[in-house]
Design a protein around this motif. Structure first.
Motif, short mmCIF file in Angstrom:
data_model
loop_
_atom_site.label_atom_id
_atom_site.label_comp_id
_atom_site.label_asym_id
_atom_site.label_seq_id
_atom_site.Cartn_x
_atom_site.Cartn_y
_atom_site.Cartn_z
N TYR A 94 0.81 -1.21 0.00
CA TYR A 94 0.00 0.00 0.00
C TYR A 94 0.85 1.27 0.00
O TYR A 94 0.39 2.33 -0.40
CB TYR A 94 -0.93 0.01 1.21
CG TYR A 94 -2.26 -0.66 0.96
CD1 TYR A 94 -3.41 0.08 0.81
CD2 TYR A 94 -2.35 -2.04 0.88
CE1 TYR A 94 -4.63 -0.53 0.58
CE2 TYR A 94 -3.56 -2.67 0.65
CZ TYR A 94 -4.70 -1.90 0.50
OH TYR A 94 -5.90 -2.52 0.26
N ARG A 95 2.08 1.16 0.44
CA ARG A 95 2.94 2.35 0.42
C ARG A 95 3.42 2.69 -0.98
O ARG A 95 3.84 3.81 -1.24
CB ARG A 95 4.16 2.13 1.33
CG ARG A 95 3.88 2.34 2.81
CD ARG A 95 5.18 2.49 3.58
NE ARG A 95 6.02 1.30 3.48
CZ ARG A 95 5.99 0.29 4.34
NH1 ARG A 95 5.15 0.32 5.35
NH2 ARG A 95 6.80 -0.74 4.20
N THR A 96 3.39 1.71 -1.88
CA THR A 96 4.02 1.93 -3.18
C THR A 96 3.08 1.80 -4.38
O THR A 96 3.38 2.32 -5.45
CB THR A 96 5.18 0.94 -3.39
OG1 THR A 96 4.67 -0.39 -3.26
CG2 THR A 96 6.28 1.16 -2.36
N HIS A 172 -1.90 4.13 4.01
CA HIS A 172 -1.15 5.28 3.50
C HIS A 172 -0.52 4.91 2.17
O HIS A 172 0.42 4.11 2.11
CB HIS A 172 -0.07 5.69 4.50
CG HIS A 172 -0.63 6.15 5.80
ND1 HIS A 172 -1.39 7.29 5.93
CD2 HIS A 172 -0.58 5.59 7.04
CE1 HIS A 172 -1.75 7.43 7.19
NE2 HIS A 172 -1.29 6.42 7.87
N LEU A 173 -1.06 5.47 1.11
CA LEU A 173 -0.58 5.16 -0.23
C LEU A 173 0.71 5.92 -0.53
O LEU A 173 0.91 7.03 -0.05
CB LEU A 173 -1.63 5.54 -1.28
CG LEU A 173 -2.98 4.83 -1.14
CD1 LEU A 173 -3.92 5.30 -2.22
CD2 LEU A 173 -2.80 3.33 -1.19
N GLY A 174 1.55 5.31 -1.33
CA GLY A 174 2.76 5.98 -1.75
C GLY A 174 2.44 7.09 -2.74
O GLY A 174 1.35 7.17 -3.29
N THR A 175 3.39 7.96 -2.95
CA THR A 175 3.17 9.06 -3.90
C THR A 175 3.71 8.66 -5.25
O THR A 175 4.90 8.35 -5.40
CB THR A 175 3.88 10.33 -3.41
OG1 THR A 175 5.26 10.04 -3.19
CG2 THR A 175 3.27 10.82 -2.12
N ARG A 207 7.47 -2.46 -7.01
CA ARG A 207 6.03 -2.49 -6.76
C ARG A 207 5.42 -3.83 -7.15
O ARG A 207 4.59 -4.38 -6.44
CB ARG A 207 5.35 -1.36 -7.54
CG ARG A 207 5.63 0.03 -7.01
CD ARG A 207 5.07 1.09 -7.93
NE ARG A 207 5.36 2.44 -7.45
CZ ARG A 207 5.07 3.54 -8.11
NH1 ARG A 207 4.49 3.46 -9.30
NH2 ARG A 207 5.35 4.73 -7.60
N SER A 208 5.83 -4.35 -8.29
CA SER A 208 5.31 -5.65 -8.74
C SER A 208 5.67 -6.75 -7.76
O SER A 208 4.85 -7.62 -7.44
CB SER A 208 5.86 -5.98 -10.13
OG SER A 208 5.42 -5.04 -11.08
N ALA A 214 2.35 -9.61 -1.29
CA ALA A 214 1.12 -9.36 -0.54
C ALA A 214 0.01 -10.31 -0.97
O ALA A 214 -0.74 -10.83 -0.14
CB ALA A 214 0.69 -7.91 -0.72
N GLN A 215 -0.11 -10.53 -2.29
CA GLN A 215 -1.13 -11.46 -2.78
C GLN A 215 -0.87 -12.88 -2.30
O GLN A 215 -1.79 -13.59 -1.90
CB GLN A 215 -1.18 -11.40 -4.30
CG GLN A 215 -1.81 -10.11 -4.84
CD GLN A 215 -1.74 -10.02 -6.35
OE1 GLN A 215 -0.83 -10.53 -6.97
NE2 GLN A 215 -2.72 -9.35 -6.94
#
Length: 245
Positions: A94-96, A172-175, A207-208, A214-215
Motif C-alpha cells: 500500500y505504500r508503493t 497510507h498510499l505511496g506518492t 512495486r510488482s 502481498a497477494q
C-alpha cells in the motif's frame, strides 16, 4: 479443552512469572477478570513479590472485543503470526502501489478479516462467552487496524489489549510521480532523464514484487483459515456423532 485460566489456577499463582500471569489474565473473560486479578495479586504478595503484586493489581480489565482479540492471539499462534505477516506485506504494497493495483488486495484483506473474525467468535462461544454483533464489529475493526497500522500490530502482538483498536481511514498510499499533461512537450533526453527512467523502472519492479508478496500472503492466510474451518467442522461432526451413539 482446559482453559488458560484453569491451568493457571491448577498451577497456583505464587510461583508463576509475572509476565505469564499477565498473559493468562488477559485471556480471562472480562466477567472473571477482576476476581482472577485479585487472586493472582494476593498470591504474589503472599510470596513476597510485592512489585509483581502491584503490577498485577494495576492490570485493567479488557473489553469483550479486546479479550476476544487476545484470546485469538494466544489460542491460534500460527494463524496470528500469519496474519501479522500479511499486515507487513500489505503495508509494504500500500505504500508503493496506486489504487488500481490494490483492488484485489483490498478484497482479499476483507475476506481474511471476516474469516478470522468468525473463527474468533467460535473460540469465544467455546468458552461460553458469545460475541454480540456490536462486539463482533469492534473485533473486526481491531483486526483491520492490525493489518493497516504497525503500532496497532505491535499492540495486538503483545497479547494484552484493553480496548478495541481503531483502524486508520485508509492505508497510507505511496506518492506516484505526477502524470504528464496532454500536449506537454518532452525535453530532449539527458543523462539525468535517463537516470530518472531507470529509477522509475526500478520502482515499478519493486512495486510488482511487493504486490506479488502481498497477494501470496493473503492467499496463504485464506487457505489456512479454510483448512482450519474444515478441521473444526470435522471435530464438531465427530463430537456430535459420539454423543448420538
Amino acid at each position: 479443552m482446559e482453559t488458560l485460566n484453569a491451568r493457571s489456577s491448577r498451577r497456583g499463582g505464587a510461583g508463576q512469572d509475572v509476565e505469564s500471569v499477565l498473559d493468562e489474565l488477559y485471556t480471562t473473560p472480562p466477567s472473571d477478570f477482576v476476581a482472577r486479578r485479585e487472586m493472582a495479586a494476593a498470591a504474589a504478595k503472599t510470596a513476597g513479590r510485592v512489585d509483581d503484586a502491584r503490577r498485577i493489581h494495576a492490570a485493567r480489565r479488557p473489553t469483550l472485543a479486546a479479550w476476544a482479540a487476545n484470546l485469538l492471539l494466544r489460542s491460534q499462534p500460527e494463524e496470528s503470526q500469519q496474519f501479522l505477516q500479511l499486515g507487513q506485506a500489505l503495508r509494504a504494497a500500500y505504500r508503493t502501489l496506486d489504487a488500481d493495483g490494490l483492488k484485489d488486495l483490498s478484497a482479499q484483506r476483507r475476506r481474511v478479516v471476516s474469516a478470522l473474525s468468525r473463527q474468533t467468535a467460535q473460540l469465544a462461544r467455546e468458552t461460553g462467552h458469545p460475541l454480540s454483533e456490536s462486539v463482533q464489529q469492534d473485533l473486526e475493526a481491531t483486526l483491520r487496524a492490525v493489518l493497516a497500522d504497525p503500532d496497532a500490530a505491535d499492540q495486538w502482538a503483545a497479547g494484552r489489549l484493553v480496548n478495541a483498536l481503531t483502524p486508520p481511514s485508509e492505508f497510507h498510499l505511496g506518492t506516484a510521480p505526477p502524470a504528464e499533461k496532454p500536449g506537454t512537450r518532452k525535453a530532449p533526453p539527458t543523462r539525468a532523464s535517463a537516470r530518472t527512467k531507470n529509477e522509475l523502472a526500478e520502482r515499478r519492479r519493486a512495486r510488482s514484487e511487493q504486490l506479488a508478496r502481498a497477494q501470496e500472503a493473503a492467499e496463504a492466510a485464506e487457505q489456512h483459515l479454510r483448512e482450519e474451518r474444515a478441521r473444526r467442522a470435522d471435530v464438531d461432526a465427530g463430537t456430535a456423532g459420539a454423543r448420538a451413539n
